[in-house]
Design a protein around this motif. Sequence first.
Motif, short mmCIF file in Angstrom:
data_model
loop_
_atom_site.label_atom_id
_atom_site.label_comp_id
_atom_site.label_asym_id
_atom_site.label_seq_id
_atom_site.Cartn_x
_atom_site.Cartn_y
_atom_site.Cartn_z
N ASN A 1 0.83 -1.22 0.00
CA ASN A 1 0.00 0.00 0.00
C ASN A 1 0.86 1.27 0.00
O ASN A 1 0.74 2.12 0.87
N CYS A 2 1.73 1.37 -1.01
CA CYS A 2 2.73 2.45 -1.01
C CYS A 2 2.36 3.65 -1.87
O CYS A 2 3.16 4.59 -1.97
N PHE A 3 1.18 3.65 -2.51
CA PHE A 3 0.84 4.74 -3.42
C PHE A 3 0.10 5.87 -2.68
O PHE A 3 -0.74 5.61 -1.81
N ASN A 4 0.44 7.10 -3.06
CA ASN A 4 -0.24 8.29 -2.54
C ASN A 4 -0.68 9.14 -3.73
O ASN A 4 0.14 9.43 -4.61
N ARG A 5 -1.93 9.55 -3.76
CA ARG A 5 -2.42 10.40 -4.85
C ARG A 5 -3.55 11.27 -4.33
O ARG A 5 -4.06 11.07 -3.21
#
Length: 596
Positions: free
Chosen positions: A79-83
């Motif tokens: 869960n490493c995505f940031n947007r």
Amino acid sequence: TDFDPGIGSLPAVTNETMTDFFNGVASTFQQSFPARLSQPVALYNLGFYATDKWRVRDNLALTLTFRADRYSNPACNTNCFNRFAAPFAQVAAGSTLNTPYNQSILTNQSLALPSSYHPWALSPRVGFNWSPLGTSHNTVLSGGFGLFSSTQPAGFVDNLMNNLPGDPTFILSGLPFGPTTAGNAQGAAAAAAAALRSGFTNGATFGSLNSAVTTATGSPFSVPNFFNIGDNIHVPRIQEWDLQLQQGLGTKTSISIKYVGNHGIFEQIPNNGLNAYCGTTVAPTAPAGTTPCLTTLGFSGNSFIGLPSAPADPRFLQVTEITTGYNSNYNGVTVSATRRFSAVQFQVNYTYSHALDFLSNGGIATEPFNFNTNASITNPQNPFNVRQNMYGNADYDVRHYLSLNYVYTSPRTLFHSILGGWTIAGTVFTRTGLPFTVIDSGTGGVLNGFGYGTVSPYFGTFADQTGGAGSILCGSQFAKPTNGACPGMTNNFAADTIGFGNQRRNQVYGPRYFDTDLTVTKAFHIPRWEQGQLSFGITAYNLFNHANFDQPVGDVASTSFGAIQATVNPPTSIYGSFLGADASPRLLQTQIKLIF
């Protein structure tokens, strides 16, 4: 102190003078704090394919095909995505400097693309093969139409990992260097990273993050960049059609004429100027002492045409967002002739074509073929009007292309040991020049400090085309590379004066390209060995030592504007493909072969 979420996972770096080293003080220290040193990202492509060939008559056959592909949404197992929680325009519309960052940013996302992503591509195709005069004649008409798709370029996932608060990087100056030294730079950077992540989780605004970072490091917090994915992302698709007429002339000669066309849809564009501005004031988050954009440019008016006077969201500096929905077109006709004798074989091909698009290669930075001077335009010039002057010649638009290959083998004669066994083979390639865009790095470089991205690695906007609209061609004959120039450029372009340049993308064509290679070999029969031969030969690459020139410098802010400063290599050579070795002069290669 500078926070840059786009640098990535870098080790500690220090640059210092000998005096600083002696006193234990680093002049510059940089430290990154990624959530993990590596991230597992998974992608897959699942395809289904069915085809059937139907012979309607003896002289007519149809091929019917259907393909269905599912292109996965890139997934991060940690869960490493940031947007952003929405497209940037929606995020910015309801935000102020006092809006907490975590109200606008979705963190710990497992999927790179939002739920509106369209993963399926359905691709029906049909083709035919028809002998209108019957199977006993050598006339064949063939063609077809089909839909095709390709994987969405996934290199952007690295940027989603680096987004705030994923991988903060701090650059500090003037602090002692060494973990055991009181008040050292390493400890200050670590404290700043901890404060940033804790503050973000607890609803920090720019002001509170600035206060926390300043307390930890003694220097203010720099406003971050951000990378986002828009809604309704589609995989790129291409509609392609072709029609070919082949005619045999006897048993040894054939000619053909083929038309190919395609239309690309759902192609992506990265827009990295959505938070750009240029006015008489600076954003409240700008570093102290920043000179207003219009003042730095020296514009006489009160606005930069095409940009607002203030950032849409002052909490960020440069915002990049990928969207799809742009198209491309290609039309080309190829005429070919092939002749096969007992001793001579040759084939000649000529293609006339035109390729157009909004952005080539999906905006992925690349040099056009192996040219060195001008790189591809990677994003729209006007971030608020993506289509303005962008639809033009594709980076690989080769209007005219001619190729020839031939092989001659001397027949067996009474004097075979002398005259027989010779083989002469060669190739000839020539094409028109590749297009590029004249830019203005003077204006673009200033805008880069005000949230504006780059349209090329030169931080340029399009230059103004002052000599009238239309294409400009650079000739191919120059005395030598250092004195070469494109005279049609220097008198037709100028720096931007009131806003974005009026030039259409890729309207200037560089020099033509020509190359011919030749191979000569002589084979000797080995006595008492039926198939044994020993062959000696020599190959000349660029037989005539013809210089092919690079594109002229296309930056009006450069003192070398319009000058050609280098030659170009062939795409392949004895050194390999695209290795950068100087393979442009004539190269000779000898060879010995044992044939059995």
